[in-house]
Motif scaffolding. Sequence first.
Motif, PDB file in Angstrom:
ATOM      1  N   MET A  44       0.813  -1.337  -0.228  1.00  0.00           N
ATOM      2  CA  MET A  44       0.173  -0.388   0.400  1.00  0.00           C
ATOM      3  C   MET A  44       0.988   1.560   0.253  1.00  0.00           C
ATOM      4  SD  MET A  44      -2.823   1.150   2.731  1.00  0.00           S
ATOM      5  CE  MET A  44      -4.531   1.200   2.222  1.00  0.00           C
ATOM      6  N   GLN A  45      -0.111   2.180  -0.950  1.00  0.00           N
ATOM      7  CA  GLN A  45       1.261   3.191  -0.678  1.00  0.00           C
ATOM      8  C   GLN A  45       0.493   4.467   0.279  1.00  0.00           C
ATOM      9  OE1 GLN A  45       2.815   4.436  -4.249  1.00  0.00           O
ATOM     10  NE2 GLN A  45       3.854   5.476  -4.051  1.00  0.00           N
ATOM     11  N   TYR A  46       1.442   5.143   0.290  1.00  0.00           N
ATOM     12  CA  TYR A  46       0.492   6.780   1.589  1.00  0.00           C
ATOM     13  C   TYR A  46       1.372   7.699   0.982  1.00  0.00           C
ATOM     14  CZ  TYR A  46      -0.736   2.916   4.975  1.00  0.00           C
ATOM     15  OH  TYR A  46      -1.379   2.131   5.186  1.00  0.00           O
ATOM     16  N   PHE A  47       0.253   9.146   0.928  1.00  0.00           N
ATOM     17  CA  PHE A  47       0.611  10.308   0.048  1.00  0.00           C
ATOM     18  C   PHE A  47       0.909  11.139   1.507  1.00  0.00           C
ATOM     19  CE2 PHE A  47      -0.704   7.238  -3.173  1.00  0.00           C
ATOM     20  CZ  PHE A  47       0.581   7.760  -4.391  1.00  0.00           C
ATOM     21  N   CYS A  48       1.495  11.764   1.534  1.00  0.00           N
ATOM     22  CA  CYS A  48       1.438  12.911   3.015  1.00  0.00           C
ATOM     23  C   CYS A  48       0.803  14.957   1.908  1.00  0.00           C
ATOM     24  CB  CYS A  48       1.985  13.459   3.824  1.00  0.00           C
ATOM     25  SG  CYS A  48       3.566  14.206   2.670  1.00  0.00           S
ATOM     26  N   SER A  49       0.809  15.248   2.563  1.00  0.00           N
ATOM     27  CA  SER A  49       0.462  16.453   2.078  1.00  0.00           C
ATOM     28  C   SER A  49       1.674  17.084   1.466  1.00  0.00           C
ATOM     29  CB  SER A  49      -0.179  17.778   2.674  1.00  0.00           C
ATOM     30  OG  SER A  49       0.369  18.048   4.303  1.00  0.00           O
ATOM     31  N   ASN A  50       2.786  17.143   1.921  1.00  0.00           N
ATOM     32  CA  ASN A  50       3.672  18.073   1.497  1.00  0.00           C
ATOM     33  C   ASN A  50       3.946  16.651   0.035  1.00  0.00           C
ATOM     34  OD1 ASN A  50       3.768  19.938   3.163  1.00  0.00           O
ATOM     35  ND2 ASN A  50       6.009  18.652   4.406  1.00  0.00           N
ATOM     36  N   GLY A  51       2.904  16.100  -0.691  1.00  0.00           N
ATOM     37  CA  GLY A  51       3.768  15.884  -2.087  1.00  0.00           C
ATOM     38  C   GLY A  51       4.056  14.612  -1.858  1.00  0.00           C
ATOM     39  N   HIS A  52       5.241  13.764  -0.929  1.00  0.00           N
ATOM     40  CA  HIS A  52       5.829  12.416  -0.293  1.00  0.00           C
ATOM     41  C   HIS A  52       5.406  11.972  -0.529  1.00  0.00           C
ATOM     42  CE1 HIS A  52       8.449  15.358   2.304  1.00  0.00           C
ATOM     43  NE2 HIS A  52       8.302  15.706   0.695  1.00  0.00           N
ATOM     44  N   SER A  53       5.305   9.966  -1.184  1.00  0.00           N
ATOM     45  CA  SER A  53       5.408   8.985  -1.110  1.00  0.00           C
ATOM     46  C   SER A  53       5.989   8.251   0.180  1.00  0.00           C
ATOM     47  CB  SER A  53       4.083   8.456  -1.894  1.00  0.00           C
ATOM     48  OG  SER A  53       5.545   8.165  -2.768  1.00  0.00           O
ATOM     49  N   THR A  54       4.871   6.748   0.532  1.00  0.00           N
ATOM     50  CA  THR A  54       6.321   6.330   0.929  1.00  0.00           C
ATOM     51  C   THR A  54       5.297   4.726   0.945  1.00  0.00           C
ATOM     52  OG1 THR A  54       6.676   5.347   3.299  1.00  0.00           O
ATOM     53  CG2 THR A  54       4.927   6.448   3.136  1.00  0.00           C
ATOM     54  N   SER A  55       5.794   3.674   0.693  1.00  0.00           N
ATOM     55  CA  SER A  55       5.259   1.986   0.564  1.00  0.00           C
ATOM     56  C   SER A  55       5.813   1.334   1.586  1.00  0.00           C
ATOM     57  CB  SER A  55       5.749   1.784  -0.713  1.00  0.00           C
ATOM     58  OG  SER A  55       5.389   2.492  -1.804  1.00  0.00           O
ATOM     59  N   PRO A  56       4.958   1.246   3.340  1.00  0.00           N
ATOM     60  CA  PRO A  56       5.315   0.539   4.075  1.00  0.00           C
ATOM     61  C   PRO A  56       5.449  -1.211   3.805  1.00  0.00           C
ATOM     62  CG  PRO A  56       3.585   1.694   5.218  1.00  0.00           C
ATOM     63  CD  PRO A  56       4.208   2.348   3.017  1.00  0.00           C
ATOM     64  N   SER A  57       5.889  -1.405   4.210  1.00  0.00           N
ATOM     65  CA  SER A  57       5.538  -3.126   4.103  1.00  0.00           C
ATOM     66  C   SER A  57       5.172  -3.790   5.213  1.00  0.00           C
ATOM     67  CB  SER A  57       7.141  -4.730   3.493  1.00  0.00           C
ATOM     68  OG  SER A  57       7.772  -4.019   2.483  1.00  0.00           O
ATOM     69  N   PHE A  58       3.798  -4.368   5.021  1.00  0.00           N
ATOM     70  CA  PHE A  58       3.154  -4.883   6.139  1.00  0.00           C
ATOM     71  C   PHE A  58       3.102  -6.742   6.097  1.00  0.00           C
ATOM     72  CE2 PHE A  58       1.450  -0.426   5.693  1.00  0.00           C
ATOM     73  CZ  PHE A  58       1.498  -0.741   6.944  1.00  0.00           C
ATOM     74  N   ALA A  59       3.119  -7.676   7.385  1.00  0.00           N
ATOM     75  CA  ALA A  59       3.020  -8.862   7.717  1.00  0.00           C
ATOM     76  C   ALA A  59       1.758  -9.271   7.072  1.00  0.00           C
ATOM     77  CB  ALA A  59       3.024 -10.034   8.627  1.00  0.00           C
TER      78      ALA A  59
END
Length: 86
Positions: free
Chosen positions: A1-16
């Motif tokens: 899953m990808q997450y987006f912040c209001s500064n335009g950054h994105s991150t894709s943490p891994s989950f079990a």
Amino acid sequence: MQYFCSNGHSTSPSFAQEPGLTIPKVWDCPRCGLPAGPDPDNPPQAPRVEPYKTHLAYVKERRSDADGEALLQEALDALRERGIIS
């Protein structure tokens, strides 16, 4: 899953993948620390940060100027009775 912040950054943490594991709806952005959500067009807003208040500011919220004058006069009278001030 990808997450987006209001500064335009994105991150894709891994989950079990475990039964009963729920994936969080909001994730902290690792670059800026703001909350990030799954919708790139509508990221979560930054939390509102209240400014730091001094002890005196909290006292002034609870007491009027007249209350403060009365307390000051009471304290001065007590010091005068004890002979600490004249």
